[in-house]
Motif scaffolding. Structure first.
Motif, PDB file in Angstrom:
ATOM      1  N   GLY A   1       2.462  -7.164  12.543  1.00  0.00           N
ATOM      2  CA  GLY A   1       3.741  -7.341  11.867  1.00  0.00           C
ATOM      3  C   GLY A   1       4.449  -6.012  11.705  1.00  0.00           C
ATOM      4  N   ALA A   2       5.756  -6.059  11.475  1.00  0.00           N
ATOM      5  CA  ALA A   2       6.567  -4.852  11.291  1.00  0.00           C
ATOM      6  C   ALA A   2       7.901  -5.259  10.688  1.00  0.00           C
ATOM      7  N   ARG A   3       8.691  -4.233  10.294  1.00  0.00           N
ATOM      8  CA  ARG A   3      10.040  -4.459   9.777  1.00  0.00           C
ATOM      9  C   ARG A   3      10.926  -3.313  10.238  1.00  0.00           C
ATOM     10  N   TYR A   4      11.961  -3.650  10.975  1.00  0.00           N
ATOM     11  CA  TYR A   4      12.909  -2.672  11.497  1.00  0.00           C
ATOM     12  C   TYR A   4      14.317  -3.228  11.350  1.00  0.00           C
TER      13      TYR A   4
ATOM     14  N   CYS B   1      15.550  -7.042  10.443  1.00  0.00           N
ATOM     15  CA  CYS B   1      14.624  -8.118  10.793  1.00  0.00           C
ATOM     16  C   CYS B   1      13.203  -7.753  10.384  1.00  0.00           C
ATOM     17  N   THR B   2      12.426  -8.785  10.105  1.00  0.00           N
ATOM     18  CA  THR B   2      11.001  -8.666   9.782  1.00  0.00           C
ATOM     19  C   THR B   2      10.217  -9.460  10.807  1.00  0.00           C
ATOM     20  N   LEU B   3       9.222  -8.825  11.408  1.00  0.00           N
ATOM     21  CA  LEU B   3       8.469  -9.417  12.509  1.00  0.00           C
ATOM     22  C   LEU B   3       7.073  -9.795  12.049  1.00  0.00           C
ATOM     23  N   ARG B   4       6.635 -10.986  12.486  1.00  0.00           N
ATOM     24  CA  ARG B   4       5.259 -11.444  12.311  1.00  0.00           C
ATOM     25  C   ARG B   4       4.789 -11.994  13.654  1.00  0.00           C
ATOM     26  N   ALA B   5       3.605 -11.569  14.092  1.00  0.00           N
ATOM     27  CA  ALA B   5       3.074 -11.996  15.388  1.00  0.00           C
ATOM     28  C   ALA B   5       1.593 -12.303  15.238  1.00  0.00           C
ATOM     29  N   VAL B   6       1.130 -13.345  15.953  1.00  0.00           N
ATOM     30  CA  VAL B   6      -0.261 -13.775  15.862  1.00  0.00           C
ATOM     31  C   VAL B   6      -0.660 -14.431  17.170  1.00  0.00           C
TER      32      VAL B   6
ATOM     33  N   PRO C   1      10.336 -13.784   4.296  1.00  0.00           N
ATOM     34  CA  PRO C   1       9.230 -13.855   5.258  1.00  0.00           C
ATOM     35  C   PRO C   1       7.884 -13.850   4.553  1.00  0.00           C
ATOM     36  N   PRO C   2       6.910 -14.584   5.059  1.00  0.00           N
ATOM     37  CA  PRO C   2       5.582 -14.597   4.438  1.00  0.00           C
ATOM     38  C   PRO C   2       4.807 -13.341   4.795  1.00  0.00           C
ATOM     39  N   GLY C   3       3.724 -13.127   4.088  1.00  0.00           N
ATOM     40  CA  GLY C   3       2.823 -12.039   4.423  1.00  0.00           C
ATOM     41  C   GLY C   3       2.009 -12.356   5.663  1.00  0.00           C
ATOM     42  N   LEU C   4       1.231 -11.386   6.103  1.00  0.00           N
ATOM     43  CA  LEU C   4       0.451 -11.582   7.323  1.00  0.00           C
ATOM     44  C   LEU C   4      -0.565 -12.708   7.155  1.00  0.00           C
ATOM     45  N   ALA C   5      -1.252 -12.733   6.009  1.00  0.00           N
ATOM     46  CA  ALA C   5      -2.260 -13.777   5.803  1.00  0.00           C
ATOM     47  C   ALA C   5      -1.618 -15.161   5.736  1.00  0.00           C
TER      48      ALA C   5
ATOM     49  N   PHE D   1       1.256 -16.056   7.094  1.00  0.00           N
ATOM     50  CA  PHE D   1       1.750 -16.408   8.429  1.00  0.00           C
ATOM     51  C   PHE D   1       0.614 -16.872   9.336  1.00  0.00           C
ATOM     52  N   LEU D   2      -0.536 -16.243   9.224  1.00  0.00           N
ATOM     53  CA  LEU D   2      -1.693 -16.680  10.005  1.00  0.00           C
ATOM     54  C   LEU D   2      -2.108 -18.090   9.618  1.00  0.00           C
ATOM     55  N   ALA D   3      -2.131 -18.384   8.316  1.00  0.00           N
ATOM     56  CA  ALA D   3      -2.513 -19.730   7.880  1.00  0.00           C
ATOM     57  C   ALA D   3      -1.509 -20.776   8.360  1.00  0.00           C
ATOM     58  N   ASP D   4      -0.209 -20.453   8.317  1.00  0.00           N
ATOM     59  CA  ASP D   4       0.796 -21.413   8.776  1.00  0.00           C
ATOM     60  C   ASP D   4       0.703 -21.645  10.282  1.00  0.00           C
ATOM     61  N   SER D   5       0.389 -20.610  11.030  1.00  0.00           N
ATOM     62  CA  SER D   5       0.303 -20.760  12.485  1.00  0.00           C
ATOM     63  C   SER D   5      -0.916 -21.559  12.914  1.00  0.00           C
TER      64      SER D   5
END
Length: 481
Positions: A200-203, A206-211, A452-456, A458-462
């Motif tokens: 994940g990142a933020r620039y 936009c806020t990015l989440r990837a899994v 945006p959700p946190g990394l954990a 986002f992982l659970a939703d995916s």
């Protein structure tokens, strides 16, 4: 007589004019030269200033002298006083204090109780003496009961639903957690692939989440994850360019995970070497230059993948992978998001609480060929056709190479994001259940609408599973501020 009482009290003080033994107060207090309890705060009267001469005396019987509790004949021992049980002090007090006889004029040692506060006094201030608490005052009346207030939508905050394990008609067949690990070669440990990759990142805005998660089927059979994920930043500052690339290897082929990782590697190198020009084209909204340039970079990367298959002695059709990429500029004033790639997958946008499938469509050519101007007619005026198709296939020429199978068409889309949008790029493992299970769309709408959700999270939703879909899942979501 009052004068005799004063003499008796003065005689008890001793020659030094002090209290007790040697002119020292047995309780540790300094002498004040007053032989009565008028200066003691316990009696409700302030202490006089200047000694015994400043104390007003009265010769009438209405104001008899008050007793003293600091020694002398009228001293009373109270339980708990330290000096009452100190060794030697009690004996000295008994020796210097003669017992009072029946005809003694010593006043009653019992202190008078303090006067209760008058009607004009309050609990916070006493006009005639120190502050005292008012007793017996009426308590404040209890407030009148209020009618219960009905809660509204403003009072009740809207919270996302609790995470769930699956949606749909029932639980999936496979277990939710990994079961078997892929086999490992001791000489090629770099070939191992992790079960889950999260980033994940933020620039800019936009806020990015990837899994990337291994599917239930591969977890059960002990197969490696065929999906590969790459997140990279090229450049610095507002001129930086963020690349998210994901690839999926061919199904049921050995080395599919290596082909996917190599495809991400080649496209990442190509974009990184041209990131400055690409960032300029995105900021200037040069759609034509972007499409043609990214098409060349994609063909070049997949061509190197086919060349690598030939070097390994593998069929290029088996050592292949689909490729999907997303370019995000770090400039906060630029909201253009560029998607390009080859192969199946999904591109979705969540806007105003609804999902929109914005995957570029590749339509096949339909209809009859267009007859050019001046060409010969296809039939005579009598209706006879000029050519006859006997349905015999033409054999391939031995002098020409065999035609290559048709390749996957190139997909490209450049869109302008709005504040509050959520852009989702994913492989077929998540795109197929999103298109086939409405409950999954509704669940992700409630979970991903807003911040945006946190990394954990986002992982659970995916990983929310749907029965009948057990492939690897790779997704990248972008939240617009």
């Amino acid at each position: 007589m009052p004068q005799d009482a004063d003499r008796a009290v003065s005689a008890d003080r001793g020659d030094s004019g002090g209290w007790g033994v040697g002119g020292v107060d047995p309780r540790g207090g300094a002498t004040d030269g007053v032989g009565s309890g008028r200066g003691d705060p316990a009696y409700g009267r302030p202490a006089p200033v200047g000694g015994a001469e400043d104390v007003p005396t009265s010769g009438g019987p209405e104001n008899p002298p008050e007793p003293s509790d600091r020694g002398g004949a009228g001293t009373r021992r109270v339980e708990g006083d330290w000096w009452a049980v100190a060794p030697g002090v009690e004996a000295d007090l008994a020796q210097e204090s003669p017992a009072a006889g029946p005809g003694s004029t010593q006043p009653d040692p019992t202190p008078e109780p303090p006067e209760p506060p008058g009607r004009g006094r309050t609990a916070d201030h006493d006009q005639d003496g120190p502050t005292q608490d008012r007793e017996g005052a009426d308590p404040d009346p209890a407030p009148a009961p209020q009618a219960p207030r009905t809660a509204t939508r403003v009072d009740i905050p809207t919270l996302p639903p609790a995470p769930v394990g699956f949606v749909g008609s029932g639980p999936p067949t496979y277990d939710a957690e990994p079961t078997a690990l892929p086999p490992a070669d001791p000489d090629e440990l770099d070939d191992l692939v992790a079960d889950t990759v999260l980033d994940g990142a933020r620039y800019g805005a936009c806020t990015l989440r990837a899994v990337s998660v291994r599917g239930d089927s591969a977890r059960f059979r002990g197969e490696p994850r065929r999906d590969s994920l790459l997140t990279a930043r090229f450049g610095t500052g507002e001129q930086a360019l963020i690349l998210v690339a994901m690839a999926t290897g061919a199904r049921a082929t050995p080395g599919a995970h290596r082909a996917a990782a190599e495809a991400c590697h080649w496209i990442g190198r190509a974009v990184g070497r041209s990131h400055a020009r690409l960032a300029q084209d995105i900021s200037a909204a040069r759609r034509g230059d972007l499409k043609s340039g990214l098409h060349r970079l994609t063909d070049r990367s997949l061509g190197k993948l086919r060349a690598s298959a030939v070097e390994q002695g593998t069929d290029p059709e088996e050592y292949a992978a689909t490729l999907r990429c997303l370019l995000l500029p770090a400039d906060p004033d630029c909201r253009i998001r560029v998607f390009f790639g080859v192969g199946a997958g999904g591109l979705f946008r969540l806007r105003d609480g609804e999902w929109h499938d914005i995957e570029p469509r590749i339509t096949d050519a339909t209809g009859e060929p267009v007859v050019g101007f001046g060409s010969l007619p296809t039939e005579t005026p009598e209706g006879d056709r000029l050519t006859i198709n006997l349905g015999i296939p033409t054999p391939p020429s031995p002098y020409e190479p065999a035609p290559e199978p048709p390749r996957e068409p190139f997909r490209f889309r450049a869109s302008v994001a709005r504040p509050g949008d959520t852009l989702l790029m994913c492989t077929g493992g998540l795109a197929d259940p999103l298109r086939g299970e409405p409950e999954l769309c509704e669940y992700l709408t409630e979970r991903w609408s807003g911040s945006p959700p946190g990394l954990a999270a986002f992982l659970a939703d995916s990983q929310v599973r749907v029965k009948g879909y057990a492939d690897d899942r790779t997704a990248a979501a972008v939240w617009e501020a």
